[in-house]
Scaffold this motif. Structure first.
Motif, short mmCIF file in Angstrom:
data_model
loop_
_atom_site.label_atom_id
_atom_site.label_comp_id
_atom_site.label_asym_id
_atom_site.label_seq_id
_atom_site.Cartn_x
_atom_site.Cartn_y
_atom_site.Cartn_z
N THR A 80 0.84 -1.20 0.00
CA THR A 80 0.00 0.00 0.00
C THR A 80 0.87 1.25 0.00
O THR A 80 2.06 1.19 0.37
CB THR A 80 -0.91 0.01 1.24
OG1 THR A 80 -0.09 -0.04 2.42
CG2 THR A 80 -1.85 -1.20 1.22
N PRO A 81 0.32 2.40 -0.39
CA PRO A 81 1.12 3.63 -0.43
C PRO A 81 1.76 3.98 0.91
O PRO A 81 2.90 4.46 0.94
CB PRO A 81 0.10 4.69 -0.87
CG PRO A 81 -0.91 3.94 -1.67
CD PRO A 81 -1.02 2.60 -1.00
N ASP A 82 1.06 3.74 2.03
CA ASP A 82 1.67 4.09 3.31
C ASP A 82 2.86 3.19 3.60
O ASP A 82 3.83 3.62 4.25
CB ASP A 82 0.64 4.04 4.44
CG ASP A 82 0.02 2.67 4.61
OD1 ASP A 82 -0.27 2.05 3.58
OD2 ASP A 82 -0.18 2.25 5.76
N GLU A 83 2.83 1.92 3.13
CA GLU A 83 3.99 1.05 3.31
C GLU A 83 5.14 1.49 2.40
O GLU A 83 6.31 1.39 2.78
CB GLU A 83 3.62 -0.40 2.98
CG GLU A 83 2.66 -1.05 3.97
CD GLU A 83 2.25 -2.44 3.54
OE1 GLU A 83 2.49 -3.39 4.30
OE2 GLU A 83 1.71 -2.58 2.43
N ILE A 84 4.81 1.95 1.21
CA ILE A 84 5.84 2.34 0.25
C ILE A 84 6.46 3.69 0.60
O ILE A 84 7.69 3.83 0.69
CB ILE A 84 5.25 2.39 -1.18
CG1 ILE A 84 4.75 1.00 -1.59
CG2 ILE A 84 6.27 2.92 -2.18
CD1 ILE A 84 3.91 1.00 -2.86
N LEU A 189 -0.36 6.00 -9.87
CA LEU A 189 -0.63 4.56 -9.88
C LEU A 189 -0.92 4.04 -8.49
O LEU A 189 -1.93 3.37 -8.25
CB LEU A 189 0.57 3.82 -10.49
CG LEU A 189 0.56 2.30 -10.31
CD1 LEU A 189 -0.48 1.67 -11.23
CD2 LEU A 189 1.94 1.71 -10.56
N PHE A 190 -0.05 4.36 -7.53
CA PHE A 190 -0.21 3.79 -6.19
C PHE A 190 -1.35 4.45 -5.42
O PHE A 190 -1.93 3.83 -4.53
CB PHE A 190 1.10 3.85 -5.43
CG PHE A 190 2.14 2.92 -5.98
CD1 PHE A 190 1.96 1.55 -5.90
CD2 PHE A 190 3.27 3.39 -6.63
CE1 PHE A 190 2.89 0.67 -6.44
CE2 PHE A 190 4.21 2.53 -7.16
CZ PHE A 190 4.02 1.16 -7.07
N ALA A 191 -1.70 5.66 -5.78
CA ALA A 191 -2.89 6.27 -5.17
C ALA A 191 -4.14 5.49 -5.57
O ALA A 191 -5.11 5.40 -4.80
CB ALA A 191 -3.01 7.73 -5.58
N LEU A 192 -4.14 4.94 -6.78
CA LEU A 192 -5.27 4.11 -7.20
C LEU A 192 -5.41 2.87 -6.32
O LEU A 192 -6.52 2.50 -5.92
CB LEU A 192 -5.07 3.65 -8.66
CG LEU A 192 -5.71 4.46 -9.77
CD1 LEU A 192 -5.34 3.85 -11.12
CD2 LEU A 192 -7.21 4.51 -9.61
N THR A 193 -4.28 2.22 -6.02
CA THR A 193 -4.34 0.98 -5.23
C THR A 193 -4.85 1.24 -3.82
O THR A 193 -5.30 0.32 -3.14
CB THR A 193 -2.96 0.32 -5.15
OG1 THR A 193 -2.05 1.17 -4.44
CG2 THR A 193 -2.40 0.07 -6.55
N GLN A 194 -4.78 2.50 -3.39
CA GLN A 194 -5.22 2.87 -2.05
C GLN A 194 -6.74 2.76 -1.89
O GLN A 194 -7.25 2.51 -0.80
CB GLN A 194 -4.77 4.30 -1.78
CG GLN A 194 -4.87 4.78 -0.36
CD GLN A 194 -4.17 6.13 -0.22
OE1 GLN A 194 -2.98 6.20 0.02
NE2 GLN A 194 -4.93 7.19 -0.38
#
Length: 635
Positions: A80-84, A189-194
């Protein structure tokens, strides 16, 4: 015998059990202290290396410490974005960034990863690492690589790249105004996965006879992420589209699929295969953009190349229009219809971009060419009797798909010559002729058991495959119950009079294993299998004590079993029976083969010739290498 004598006898018995095999010099040298969880070997004080054993239904003894995987162990969790990044990204981040990313740049970013993941034999973990090295700097790079050491974690979500491409077509400009800073496409991209897969109501947590919200998403997820073996996919294309129509020519209702395609589209079927095959071949070398004029190397008339491209490609304005015209109520996080219809995008300056090679293969070598026959290009005049021809073409493909399944079943059982193991539809109908008798497609005779098989080419409708809220998934599942009714009726006929089919009365008590084969695939998981079995129970289907729970396989899983047989592995009955007692009994058959039986079957040998036949149009269209010139003899 008094209490003291009894105690002495018990102590002596314990000594003999624990230490009788010890050398005399050691018997008084030390004391052994067996403790809970550390038993000793009988007759010694040596701690057992494997303390406990469990017996499987097959009789095989395995260490108790061995744990078979559960269905949840097959799931992969994405970072997730917070992990990245160490924190979540703000709401609306994706849209704001894409407004400052040129649409071609966004599409190239998506295509780079989707093509890398689609290369035959590609490792998702290796693609993850390559992406990390390419886009992240320290300390994010090290943080992500450490997280990815967990084998159940992944970074790149194929669905997210498709969603990003869809959003870019709607949001991103063709070019940026001079002086505008380009947006953060990686962060977008990673905001989408959130936010993907987040729903206000997840529905019931107990699986019953309906999939619920989570089950609906699981079905769509498995449908989207299902990957066929490319070699097997092309081999099946060669058999069903090219060879079987010729072999069954003249039979009632069978039409030449290649001729039907040519009549309806004006395109030679082998030219579709050659052009799409060339584009796919390029992607396997790491390229996803075809430069202008590159297709001129093919020995195909230019007008035919352009006609193929007109069918399988569209330009950026055309893709934008198709995406924006989709009905909102039919649109989910899994719906990518325009990209599947036109897997090739025409970029400015006559370049071609392949976003996802999986869509390209399915467009040219899967089921979708039937849609070209049913719905010819607008500029093409439909042939006389078009509706009848299109119906016959689809019926032909469905029938030949069932014929192909029968061929695989005969290969699995080695049913050749005088040996009779597989009884097909014709034999079953001849044996059981009672008025109204429903008959399955095949039955396989094993010692003490019958596998009774129904083949259906039914596929999930678009709404069911893309998790559109409503009744579509239940309606599609209920169609499968009609097929189970045929299996149930056939089992009843076999139970009543097996000799009518085999010519010999049953010599032992029989069990029956119902098997539903869906050549085009079906998402089999704990939700769908539970729902199907529960709805079958409600209808009273397959509930007799001598009948095992129904199993569902696709054609690739049958071919895996064929590969196992070629390697002298367990029989199909053994594989299916062991699954029903295994930890993945509610998962797909392939999961049981890979993760419980730990088998990795090779591709069936017959597929080599079929793969060559599938690629022959491409091989014929490619320029031939110059012949080696004979060396002049020295004087």
């Amino acid at each position: 015998m008094d209490a003291g004598d009894r105690l002495a006898q018990q102590v002596e018995a314990m000594r003999q059990m624990l230490a009788e095999a010890e050398p005399a010099s050691l018997r008084a040298s030390y004391l052994a202290d067996p403790s809970a969880g550390n038993p000793v070997l009988q007759g010694s004080t040596a701690t057992a290396l494997v303390p406990r054993w469990n017996e499987r239904p097959s009789g095989l003894l395995v260490p108790a410490s061995y744990q078979e995987p559960a269905p949840i162990d097959l799931a992969v969790a994405f970072l997730t974005p917070d992990e990245i990044f160490g924190s979540e990204l703000s709401a609306g981040y994706t849209g704001r960034q894409l407004q400052r990313v040129p649409v071609e740049g966004a599409l190239r970013s998506c295509a780079m990863v989707l093509n890398a993941l689609a290369v035959p034999g590609a490792s998702a973990a290796a693609v993850d690492k390559g992406f990390v090295d390419l886009v992240f700097s320290e300390p994010v790079r090290s943080r992500v690589l450490n997280l990815l050491k967990d084998k159940n974690r992944r970074l790149l979500v194929p669905q997210a790249f498709m969603l990003l491409a869809r959003m870019a077509m709607e949001t991103s400009p063709d070019t940026l105004p001079e002086g505008t800073q380009e947006g953060d496409v990686v962060g977008a991209l990673f905001a989408l996965t959130q936010t993907m897969g987040v729903f206000p109501d997840s529905g019931p947590s107990i699986i019953g006879d309906r999939p619920g919200t989570v089950g609906r998403e699981l079905i769509a997820n498995q449908h989207f992420n299902h990957n066929w073996s490319v070699a097997g996919f092309l081999a099946r294309y060669a058999r069903r589209w090219l060879q079987l129509p010729a072999e069954h020519q003249g039979e009632s209702g069978i039409v030449d699929l290649g001729q039907a395609y040519r009549d309806c589209t004006g395109i030679e079927f082998e030219f579709l295969a050659a052009v799409a095959g060339y584009l796919w071949m390029v992607t396997t070398s790491g390229r996803f953009v075809i430069e202008p004029g590159e297709l001129t190397v093919l020995d195909i008339p230019a007008e035919q190349v352009e006609a193929v491209l007109a069918l399988i490609s569209t330009d950026l304005p055309g893709m934008r229009g198709a995406i924006r015209s989709e009905r909102p109520e039919q649109r989910t996080e899994w719906s990518f219809d325009p990209f599947q219809r036109w897997p090739v995008l025409r970029l400015p300056e006559d370049r071609l971009l392949i976003l996802d090679p999986r869509h390209l293969l399915n467009r040219a070598f899967g089921w979708l060419p039937i849609l070209d026959i049913k719905f010819p290009p607008p500029q093409r005049t439909k042939p006389v009797g078009h509706r009848k021809l299109a119906g016959q073409a689809e019926s032909t493909l469905r029938h030949l798909s069932e014929v192909y399944v029968s061929e695989v079943l005969h290969k699995i059982t080695g049913d050749e010559g005088a040996t009779r193991r597989v009884y097909d539809d014709a034999e079953l109908k001849a044996a059981y002729t009672a008025q109204g008798q429903r008959i399955a497609d095949s039955a396989i005779d094993y010692p003490g058991a019958w596998i009774v098989i129904e083949v259906t080419t039914s596929q999930l409708r678009r709404e069911a495959a893309t998790a559109v809220p409503g009744e579509s998934q239940i309606e599609d599942i209920d169609k499968l119950l009609d097929e189970l009714d045929q299996i149930d009726a056939t089992i009843a006929a076999l139970r009543r009079d097996e000799a009518a089919l085999t010519g010999t009365p049953a010599t032992s008590v029989r069990r029956y294993l119902p098997l539903l084969v869906l050549p085009e695939g079906f998402p089999v998981n704990p939700v769908t299998l539970t729902v199907i079995r529960e709805r079958a129970r409600t209808r009273g289907l397959l509930q007799a004590p001598d009948t095992d729970p129904v199993e569902i396989v696709d054609i690739e899983e049958l071919e895996m079993i064929e590969g196992v047989q070629e390697e002298s592995g367990p029989s199909m009955l053994d594989i299916l029976r062991s699954k029903q007692f295994g930890s993945l009994r509610n998962a797909a058959v392939r999961d049981h083969i890979f993760h419980v039986m730990r088998l990795h079957p090779s591709r069936p040998g017959r597929q080599s010739d079929l793969l060559e036949a599938a690629l022959k149009p491409l091989a014929d269209a490619l320029p031939r290498p110059p012949q080696d010139q004979p060396r002049q003899e020295q004087a």
